[in-house]
Write a protein that holds these residues in place. Structure first.
Motif, PDB file in Angstrom:
ATOM      1  N   LEU A  10       0.774  -1.274   0.338  1.00 26.90           N
ATOM      2  CA  LEU A  10      -0.108  -0.266   0.135  1.00 26.90           C
ATOM      3  C   LEU A  10       0.938   1.510  -0.012  1.00 26.90           C
ATOM      4  O   LEU A  10       0.526   2.164  -0.403  1.00 26.90           O
ATOM      5  N   VAL A  11       1.899   0.659   0.410  1.00 23.71           N
ATOM      6  CA  VAL A  11       2.801   1.995   0.385  1.00 23.71           C
ATOM      7  C   VAL A  11       3.351   2.353  -1.368  1.00 23.71           C
ATOM      8  O   VAL A  11       2.823   3.292  -1.313  1.00 23.71           O
ATOM      9  N   VAL A  12       3.816   1.605  -1.848  1.00 28.28           N
ATOM     10  CA  VAL A  12       3.780   1.564  -3.696  1.00 28.28           C
ATOM     11  C   VAL A  12       2.526   2.296  -4.167  1.00 28.28           C
ATOM     12  O   VAL A  12       2.090   3.329  -4.864  1.00 28.28           O
ATOM     13  N   SER A  13       1.160   1.823  -3.241  1.00 29.22           N
ATOM     14  CA  SER A  13      -0.214   2.430  -4.009  1.00 29.22           C
ATOM     15  C   SER A  13      -0.239   3.064  -3.886  1.00 29.22           C
ATOM     16  O   SER A  13      -0.882   4.251  -4.473  1.00 29.22           O
ATOM     17  N   ARG A  14      -0.161   4.098  -2.545  1.00 32.75           N
ATOM     18  CA  ARG A  14      -0.739   5.579  -2.485  1.00 32.75           C
ATOM     19  C   ARG A  14       0.268   6.206  -3.377  1.00 32.75           C
ATOM     20  O   ARG A  14       0.151   7.159  -3.596  1.00 32.75           O
ATOM     21  N   THR A  15       1.490   5.779  -3.637  1.00 33.12           N
ATOM     22  CA  THR A  15       2.827   6.525  -4.243  1.00 33.12           C
ATOM     23  C   THR A  15       2.273   6.320  -5.219  1.00 33.12           C
ATOM     24  O   THR A  15       2.421   7.671  -5.880  1.00 33.12           O
ATOM     25  N   LEU A  16       1.788   5.315  -6.357  1.00 32.30           N
ATOM     26  CA  LEU A  16       1.747   5.663  -7.520  1.00 32.30           C
ATOM     27  C   LEU A  16       0.403   6.662  -7.362  1.00 32.30           C
ATOM     28  O   LEU A  16       0.024   7.451  -8.615  1.00 32.30           O
ATOM     29  N   GLY A  17      -1.256   6.540  -6.301  1.00 31.53           N
ATOM     30  CA  GLY A  17      -1.641   7.356  -6.216  1.00 31.53           C
ATOM     31  C   GLY A  17      -2.091   8.960  -6.667  1.00 31.53           C
ATOM     32  O   GLY A  17      -1.658   9.925  -7.084  1.00 31.53           O
ATOM     33  N   ALA A  67       8.900   4.583   4.147  1.00 32.60           N
ATOM     34  CA  ALA A  67       9.559   2.814   4.227  1.00 32.60           C
ATOM     35  C   ALA A  67      11.098   4.009   3.547  1.00 32.60           C
ATOM     36  O   ALA A  67      11.301   5.289   3.656  1.00 32.60           O
ATOM     37  N   ILE A  68      11.131   2.470   2.254  1.00 34.69           N
ATOM     38  CA  ILE A  68      12.910   3.143   1.799  1.00 34.69           C
ATOM     39  C   ILE A  68      12.635   2.230   0.315  1.00 34.69           C
ATOM     40  O   ILE A  68      11.298   1.289   0.802  1.00 34.69           O
ATOM     41  N   PRO A  69      12.827   3.838  -0.614  1.00 39.37           N
ATOM     42  CA  PRO A  69      12.585   2.808  -2.181  1.00 39.37           C
ATOM     43  C   PRO A  69      13.293   1.932  -1.768  1.00 39.37           C
ATOM     44  O   PRO A  69      14.589   1.553  -1.865  1.00 39.37           O
ATOM     45  N   GLY A  70      12.389   0.961  -2.881  1.00 35.77           N
ATOM     46  CA  GLY A  70      12.952  -0.201  -3.269  1.00 35.77           C
ATOM     47  C   GLY A  70      13.740  -0.620  -3.740  1.00 35.77           C
ATOM     48  O   GLY A  70      14.247  -1.530  -3.876  1.00 35.77           O
ATOM     49  N   PHE A  71      13.873  -0.017  -5.011  1.00 34.56           N
ATOM     50  CA  PHE A  71      14.326   0.336  -6.460  1.00 34.56           C
ATOM     51  C   PHE A  71      15.601   0.950  -6.690  1.00 34.56           C
ATOM     52  O   PHE A  71      17.002   0.335  -6.994  1.00 34.56           O
ATOM     53  N   LEU A  72      16.412   2.102  -5.600  1.00 32.38           N
ATOM     54  CA  LEU A  72      17.584   2.510  -5.693  1.00 32.38           C
ATOM     55  C   LEU A  72      17.908   1.537  -5.112  1.00 32.38           C
ATOM     56  O   LEU A  72      18.775   1.890  -4.131  1.00 32.38           O
ATOM     57  N   GLY A  73      19.314   1.609  -5.810  1.00 32.13           N
ATOM     58  CA  GLY A  73      21.146   0.897  -5.745  1.00 32.13           C
ATOM     59  C   GLY A  73      20.699  -0.942  -5.226  1.00 32.13           C
ATOM     60  O   GLY A  73      21.330  -1.161  -5.544  1.00 32.13           O
ATOM     61  N   GLU A  98       1.448  15.163 -24.815  1.00 35.93           N
ATOM     62  CA  GLU A  98       1.090  14.704 -24.965  1.00 35.93           C
ATOM     63  C   GLU A  98       0.737  13.408 -26.593  1.00 35.93           C
ATOM     64  O   GLU A  98       0.986  13.790 -26.825  1.00 35.93           O
ATOM     65  N   GLY A  99      -0.206  12.051 -25.724  1.00 34.08           N
ATOM     66  CA  GLY A  99      -0.023  11.365 -26.341  1.00 34.08           C
ATOM     67  C   GLY A  99       0.282  10.062 -25.951  1.00 34.08           C
ATOM     68  O   GLY A  99       0.268   9.287 -26.395  1.00 34.08           O
ATOM     69  N   ASP A 100       1.605  10.554 -25.326  1.00 35.72           N
ATOM     70  CA  ASP A 100       2.535   9.180 -24.573  1.00 35.72           C
ATOM     71  C   ASP A 100       2.112   8.544 -23.779  1.00 35.72           C
ATOM     72  O   ASP A 100       0.475   8.998 -23.275  1.00 35.72           O
ATOM     73  N   ILE A 101       2.718   7.467 -23.678  1.00 35.11           N
ATOM     74  CA  ILE A 101       1.713   6.970 -22.064  1.00 35.11           C
ATOM     75  C   ILE A 101       3.144   6.479 -21.595  1.00 35.11           C
ATOM     76  O   ILE A 101       4.102   6.993 -22.357  1.00 35.11           O
ATOM     77  N   ILE A 102       3.178   6.192 -20.722  1.00 36.56           N
ATOM     78  CA  ILE A 102       4.120   6.084 -19.602  1.00 36.56           C
ATOM     79  C   ILE A 102       3.737   4.740 -18.457  1.00 36.56           C
ATOM     80  O   ILE A 102       3.104   4.854 -17.549  1.00 36.56           O
ATOM     81  N   SER A 103       5.105   3.878 -18.213  1.00 36.82           N
ATOM     82  CA  SER A 103       4.612   3.079 -17.714  1.00 36.82           C
ATOM     83  C   SER A 103       5.289   3.047 -16.555  1.00 36.82           C
ATOM     84  O   SER A 103       6.957   3.527 -16.264  1.00 36.82           O
ATOM     85  N   ILE A 104       4.891   3.051 -14.838  1.00 34.70           N
ATOM     86  CA  ILE A 104       5.602   3.333 -14.135  1.00 34.70           C
ATOM     87  C   ILE A 104       5.896   2.626 -12.857  1.00 34.70           C
ATOM     88  O   ILE A 104       4.622   1.765 -12.810  1.00 34.70           O
ATOM     89  N   ASP A 105       6.803   2.089 -12.628  1.00 30.53           N
ATOM     90  CA  ASP A 105       7.227   0.305 -11.773  1.00 30.53           C
ATOM     91  C   ASP A 105       7.599   0.788 -10.337  1.00 30.53           C
ATOM     92  O   ASP A 105       8.630   1.945 -10.891  1.00 30.53           O
ATOM     93  N   CYS A 106       7.128   0.863  -9.346  1.00 24.43           N
ATOM     94  CA  CYS A 106       7.717   1.300  -8.125  1.00 24.43           C
ATOM     95  C   CYS A 106       7.801   0.383  -7.171  1.00 24.43           C
ATOM     96  O   CYS A 106       7.038  -0.503  -6.982  1.00 24.43           O
ATOM     97  N   GLY A 107       8.784  -0.038  -6.402  1.00 25.00           N
ATOM     98  CA  GLY A 107       9.109  -0.620  -4.885  1.00 25.00           C
ATOM     99  C   GLY A 107       9.311   0.036  -3.286  1.00 25.00           C
ATOM    100  O   GLY A 107       9.789   1.449  -3.446  1.00 25.00           O
ATOM    101  N   ALA A 108       9.250  -0.833  -2.754  1.00 21.22           N
ATOM    102  CA  ALA A 108       8.468   0.176  -0.887  1.00 21.22           C
ATOM    103  C   ALA A 108       9.382  -1.029  -0.264  1.00 21.22           C
ATOM    104  O   ALA A 108       8.618  -1.795  -0.263  1.00 21.22           O
ATOM    105  N   VAL A 109      10.656  -0.930   0.688  1.00 18.91           N
ATOM    106  CA  VAL A 109      10.343  -1.873   1.721  1.00 18.91           C
ATOM    107  C   VAL A 109       9.473  -0.964   3.211  1.00 18.91           C
ATOM    108  O   VAL A 109      10.597  -0.157   3.331  1.00 18.91           O
TER     109      VAL A 109
END
Length: 271
Positions: free
Chosen positions: A18-25, A53-59, A87-98
């Motif tokens: 849910l840390v990640v869910s809220r961050t994406l929100g 929490a700690i960013p899960g991907f950083l490092g 405008e017209g782009d799409i962006i995939s955002i992948d996020c992790g947290a510990v």
């Protein structure tokens, strides 16, 4: 070896997810033409830390940022930069947290303003395939059942299903057993066991399934330069059924979207 989690550990993993869910929100409200992926990355790092929490991907594996930001033909593992979204782009955002010693890890592909109809359909079908796969994550089933369901759903729409990149088990490390491909054969692969937690993440291309990697050693893009979509949830096997630990509801609140797509897969309401 698949590592089963206790119900108490699964609840701790829910907090991480849910840390990640809220961050994406939070990011959903910031994504617009002109914003850079590097700015979004900095916002995400600050917001994750504010949630204790700690960013899960950083490092992790020497990845340099908090978010994997993959626009348009980039499939996954894109590195944030100072190029503005258009405008017209799409962006995939992948996020992790510990948090509490456990990882949360999920992804959503956002349209930037109005996108082409064929791209809009790609996003819709890819997200639908995620839930098609989650529905197969049940006691008595196997890894191949999830992969087959996702593959068939997407290939029936004419899309390419990436082979080289897969979902995975999740826990105190980012990548645990089993690998969760988005393709496969029914009845094949490791059997699901009570208490396991996985990241199911279809990576689906508008055109060919084939991919290339940039010289940065990270960024994966489609071989034909057509768009790719990526959606990911964290799911536990509880009482023999899939239990969503993550949610897109914070994204939907930010964007004014109404959806009941998650209802059958969760016992708790978020957002």
């Amino acid at each position: 070896m698949i590592i089963s989690k206790s119900k108490e550990e699964i609840e701790l993993m829910r907090e991480s997810a849910l840390v990640v869910s809220r961050t994406l929100g939070m990011l959903a409200s910031e994504i617009k033409p002109g914003v850079t992926t590097l700015k979004l990355d900095k916002l995400a790092e600050e917001y994750i830390r504010e949630q204790n929490a700690i960013p899960g991907f950083l490092g992790l594996y020497d990845f340099p940022n908090t978010l994997c930001m993959s626009p348009n033909a980039q499939v996954v593992h894109g590195i944030p930069n100072n190029n503005p979204l258009v405008e017209g782009d799409i962006i995939s955002i992948d996020c992790g947290a510990v948090k509490n010693g456990f990882y949360g890890d999920h992804a959503y592909t956002f349209p930037i303003g109005e996108v082409a109809e064929e791209t809009k359909k790609l996003l819709q079908v890819t997200k639908e395939s995620l839930y098609v796969g989650i529905n197969e994550f049940r006691a008595g089933k196997r890894v191949g059942d999830v992969g087959y369901a996702i593959q068939k759903y997407c290939e029936d729409h004419g899309y390419g299903v990436v082979r080289e990149l897969v979902g995975h088990g999740l826990g105190k490390t980012m990548h645990e057993d089993p690998e969760m491909p988005n393709y496969g054969k029914r009845g094949r692969g490791k059997k699901f066991i009570e208490g396991m937690v996985v990241a199911i993440e279809p990576m689906i291309n508008l055109g060919t399934k084939n991919i290339n990697q940039l010289n940065d050693g990270w960024t994966i893009l489609t071989a034909d330069n057509k768009p790719s979509a990526h959606f990911e949830h964290n799911v536990a096997l509880v009482d023999g059924k899939p239990e969503l630990l993550s949610t897109f509801n914070y994204i939907y609140e930010a964007l004014g979207i109404t959806s009941n797509e998650e209802d059958k897969f969760r016992s708790k309401v978020y957002g």
